[in-house]
Design a protein around this motif. Structure first.
Motif, short mmCIF file in Angstrom:
data_model
loop_
_atom_site.label_atom_id
_atom_site.label_comp_id
_atom_site.label_asym_id
_atom_site.label_seq_id
_atom_site.Cartn_x
_atom_site.Cartn_y
_atom_site.Cartn_z
N ALA A 45 1.09 -1.01 0.23
CA ALA A 45 -0.28 0.37 0.38
C ALA A 45 0.47 0.84 -0.16
O ALA A 45 1.46 1.64 1.48
CB ALA A 45 -0.67 -0.26 1.44
N LYS A 46 1.18 1.62 -0.95
CA LYS A 46 2.27 2.37 -1.63
C LYS A 46 1.94 4.28 -1.09
O LYS A 46 0.28 4.41 -0.96
CB LYS A 46 2.45 3.14 -3.13
N PRO A 47 2.46 5.07 -0.02
CA PRO A 47 1.22 6.37 0.00
C PRO A 47 1.05 6.92 -1.40
O PRO A 47 1.64 6.68 -2.14
CB PRO A 47 2.47 7.18 0.87
N THR A 48 0.59 8.57 -1.25
CA THR A 48 -0.60 8.86 -2.63
C THR A 48 1.09 10.16 -2.73
O THR A 48 1.26 9.91 -1.31
CB THR A 48 -1.76 9.63 -2.50
N PRO A 49 1.10 10.67 -3.70
CA PRO A 49 1.53 11.49 -4.55
C PRO A 49 1.45 12.47 -3.44
O PRO A 49 0.67 12.67 -2.90
CB PRO A 49 1.90 11.71 -5.24
N ARG A 50 2.83 13.40 -2.63
CA ARG A 50 2.88 14.06 -1.89
C ARG A 50 4.06 14.53 -1.83
O ARG A 50 5.75 14.23 -2.46
CB ARG A 50 2.62 14.14 -0.64
N HIS A 80 2.60 5.95 7.45
CA HIS A 80 3.20 4.68 6.35
C HIS A 80 4.83 3.73 6.44
O HIS A 80 5.20 5.15 6.96
CB HIS A 80 3.37 5.16 4.69
N PHE A 81 4.52 2.57 6.77
CA PHE A 81 5.79 2.71 6.81
C PHE A 81 6.88 1.38 5.60
O PHE A 81 5.68 0.87 4.90
CB PHE A 81 5.94 0.79 7.84
N TYR A 82 7.71 1.56 5.68
CA TYR A 82 7.78 0.86 4.53
C TYR A 82 9.31 0.05 5.07
O TYR A 82 9.88 0.32 5.72
CB TYR A 82 9.15 2.23 2.63
N ASP A 83 9.22 -1.36 4.47
CA ASP A 83 10.24 -2.51 5.83
C ASP A 83 11.24 -2.34 3.63
O ASP A 83 10.66 -2.99 2.77
CB ASP A 83 9.71 -3.27 5.18
N PRO A 84 12.42 -1.55 4.60
CA PRO A 84 13.13 -2.48 3.06
C PRO A 84 13.81 -4.12 3.03
O PRO A 84 14.39 -4.52 2.64
CB PRO A 84 14.58 -1.46 3.56
N ILE A 85 13.50 -4.30 3.86
CA ILE A 85 13.11 -5.96 3.93
C ILE A 85 12.98 -7.02 2.73
O ILE A 85 13.15 -7.86 1.85
CB ILE A 85 13.77 -6.91 5.36
N ARG A 86 11.71 -6.66 2.56
CA ARG A 86 10.34 -7.52 2.10
C ARG A 86 10.30 -6.35 0.18
O ARG A 86 9.19 -6.95 0.49
CB ARG A 86 9.44 -7.29 3.16
N ASN A 87 10.84 -4.78 1.06
CA ASN A 87 10.79 -4.21 -0.18
C ASN A 87 9.11 -3.42 -0.46
O ASN A 87 8.55 -4.39 -1.90
CB ASN A 87 11.06 -4.74 -1.51
N PHE A 145 3.34 -0.28 3.49
CA PHE A 145 2.29 -0.87 4.49
C PHE A 145 1.59 0.61 4.92
O PHE A 145 2.62 1.15 5.37
CB PHE A 145 2.23 -2.39 4.72
N ALA A 146 0.07 0.51 4.99
CA ALA A 146 -0.14 1.70 6.04
C ALA A 146 -0.47 1.57 7.63
O ALA A 146 -0.30 0.51 8.14
CB ALA A 146 -1.66 1.91 5.58
N GLY A 154 -10.87 0.75 13.14
CA GLY A 154 -11.64 -0.80 12.23
C GLY A 154 -11.91 -1.06 10.82
O GLY A 154 -11.94 -1.84 10.35
N VAL A 155 -12.41 0.19 10.03
CA VAL A 155 -12.59 0.06 9.20
C VAL A 155 -11.59 -0.31 8.40
O VAL A 155 -11.39 -0.90 6.96
CB VAL A 155 -13.44 1.67 8.01
N ALA A 156 -10.07 0.52 7.97
CA ALA A 156 -9.20 0.56 7.50
C ALA A 156 -7.58 -0.93 7.92
O ALA A 156 -8.24 -1.02 9.13
CB ALA A 156 -7.98 1.36 7.47
N GLY A 157 -7.17 -1.15 7.32
CA GLY A 157 -5.52 -2.19 7.50
C GLY A 157 -4.94 -1.69 8.60
O GLY A 157 -5.23 -0.05 9.26
N GLN A 158 -4.72 -2.76 9.43
CA GLN A 158 -3.99 -1.62 10.63
C GLN A 158 -2.50 -2.48 10.56
O GLN A 158 -1.93 -3.15 9.63
CB GLN A 158 -4.30 -2.19 11.87
N LEU A 159 -1.32 -2.26 10.85
CA LEU A 159 -0.32 -2.10 10.93
C LEU A 159 -0.52 -3.53 11.19
O LEU A 159 -0.87 -4.24 12.13
CB LEU A 159 0.78 -1.44 11.94
N GLU A 160 0.70 -4.46 10.07
CA GLU A 160 0.80 -6.17 10.50
C GLU A 160 0.95 -6.26 12.08
O GLU A 160 2.19 -5.98 12.38
CB GLU A 160 1.72 -6.10 9.57
N SER A 161 0.40 -7.24 12.37
CA SER A 161 0.71 -8.01 13.85
C SER A 161 -0.28 -8.93 13.64
O SER A 161 -1.23 -9.13 13.16
CB SER A 161 0.21 -6.58 14.73
N ASP A 162 0.34 -9.54 15.58
CA ASP A 162 -0.22 -11.05 15.51
C ASP A 162 -1.25 -10.96 16.45
O ASP A 162 -1.71 -11.62 16.73
CB ASP A 162 1.06 -11.89 15.85
#
Length: 468
Positions: free
Chosen positions: A234-239, A276-283, A286-287, A349-357
């Motif tokens: 989920a890339k950030p919108t241009p800004r 937004h978060f960018y994971d450089p390991i997985r390239n 995500f929001a 709760g409508v949108a997705g959240q930071l990846e977590s267990d």
């Protein structure tokens, strides 16, 4: 998000809104003044307090510079470049000086080293091993402007500059981009802003959304290469005007900014406050979505009335739990003008959240969550797993508001923002035209930290606004 009104875009500047970091809006119905500072403040996390630190012989006042902290010598804060604009707009120029604050001894030192970057603003600089790596930026004079995509390295052992010549195809010239270090020791460049002249007195801006990897070749720190990368997710919108920090898990986090829509003679856009978060390991992007406070949910389940912090500062509308919430906030200027800021917030709760267990659901809706208002050019820092967000700016009509609030977010829990310092409406003011010329006199001859400067930087167009 917050709305920004239309305005003419010809002019010059210093780093104010992100997309206008370089768009330089000078023709306005109200002439604003620009006040720059060279003050140093320290925030004590345990005492929850700001302290102004007085150290003799600081760098001249400026904005749109870069500052990097390194551990060498008991801790050092390095500053390069930036720009100066006098309050009346009669003077504007870029710096090319390099300064270091020795944190152990609390002393400033100007480091004079030949062969460094030219005067510029909106560049980016990071600490890489025992070097400072600098990329991009822009320079503007009365007659023209130029954007850069050059790369320089400053050696912290020898105090010498060197210009790098990476192989491969790198980013186009730009300023105000993201520049961060990956766990593998590479450097990421993302986004940024640049503009081109399409005809006389008409410029067209570009908000970049591409990403590049700058990598030092094995066994040779003097040889570098560029590679374009295409992250998923989920890339950030241009800004532009977004803020960047590095999370404890080495992910890069990106907050806010402004998304502009340009017409030939006008500029309209939205200020943002998303994460937004960018994971450089997985390239992968995500929001970042907050889960809501667990303790609050437990109290609600037991039927006890909860009182969310900061709710008394906001007026919330929204009839149902899953409908968007409209939050209305008012900021009062020193002259009594009231500006109303409206935010439409997605129901928790409508949108997705930071990846977590953690499968705990978000906090029940009905009360607007506490969060920073939409803004650009906020300052971010991560300490002890917590993200601190200070200040920034937004615009309401023809007026620019500079913020001084402070928020904190626990990046491990990702539950809710905490307000450490609220915006004081009494301190918010729009600085309009006065006869003050004190800063103009003080700054004469300061450009380049005393070094000889370019002739084209000596003049200023009418009125200045910040660019990045």
């Amino acid at each position: 998000m917050g709305k920004k009104g239309k305005k003419e875009k010809k002019g010059r500047g210093a780093e104010k809104t992100a997309a206008k970091m370089e768009k330089k809006v000078s023709k306005r119905s109200r002439k604003e003044e620009t006040f720059l500072y060279n003050e140093l403040y320290v925030y004590n996390i345990r005492k929850d307090s700001w302290t102004k630190v007085e150290i003799p012989n600081p760098p001249p006042r400026r904005c749109a510079h870069q500052a990097v902290v390194v551990p060498q010598g008991g801790g050092q804060l390095w500053i390069f470049g930036g720009e100066f604009a006098s309050p009346d707009g009669e003077q504007f120029y870029h710096y090319k000086d390099l300064w270091v604050l020795h944190l152990a001894t609390k002393t400033w030192e100007q480091v004079r080293s030949p062969g460094g970057p030219s005067g510029r603003s909106g560049h980016r600089m990071v600490a890489w091993k025992r070097q400072l790596i600098l990329f991009g930026g822009f320079h503007e004079s009365t007659r023209d402007y130029i954007y850069y995509n050059d790369v320089y390295a400053f050696n912290l052992d020898t105090f010498t500059w060197s210009k790098l010549s990476p192989s491969g195809t790198g980013p186009t010239p730009r300023s105000g981009c993201q520049m961060t270090i990956t766990p593998q020791g590479n450097i990421i460049i993302y986004g940024g802003y640049s503009k081109q002249r399409v005809r006389k007195d008409v410029d067209r801006g570009t908000q970049h959304s591409d990403m590049f990897l700058l990598k030092a070749e094995d066994g040779s720190e003097g040889k570098w290469s560029w590679t374009r990368i295409n992250p998923s997710g989920a890339k950030p919108t241009p800004r532009s005007g977004f803020s960047v920090a590095v999370a404890p898990n080495h992910q890069t986090l990106l907050f806010g900014g402004v998304c502009d829509e340009e017409e030939e003679e006008s500029l309209e856009g939205d200020f943002l406050n998303d994460l937004h978060f960018y994971d450089p390991i997985r390239n992968r992007w995500f929001a970042g979505q907050l889960k809501g406070p667990k303790a609050e949910k437990r109290r609600r389940r037991r039927g006890r009335k909860a009182e969310p912090g900061g709710a008394d500062k906001q007026a919330a509308k929204g009839p149902s739990a899953q409908e968007p919430l409209e939050v209305v906030r008012e900021v009062v200027s020193e002259d009594g003008t009231v500006v109303t800021i409206k935010q439409v917030l997605a129901a928790p709760g409508v949108a997705g959240q930071l990846e977590s267990d953690d499968d705990d659901g978000p906090e029940e809706a009905g009360v607007a969550p506490v969060e920073p208002s939409p803004r650009s050019n906020a300052m971010l820092a991560v300490k002890h797993g917590r993200l601190y967000l200070y200040g920034g700016m937004f615009e309401a009509g023809d007026r620019q508001v500079t913020l001084s609030d402070l928020y904190c977010l626990d990046l491990h829990k990702m539950e809710e923002w905490m307000v450490l310092v609220e915006t004081d409406p009494e301190s918010q003011e729009w600085l309009e035209e006065t006869d003050s010329d004190e800063d103009s006199e003080e700054a004469e001859g300061a450009e380049g930290g005393g070094e000889e400067d370019e002739d084209e930087e000596e003049e200023e167009e009418e009125s200045g606004e910040e660019g990045g």
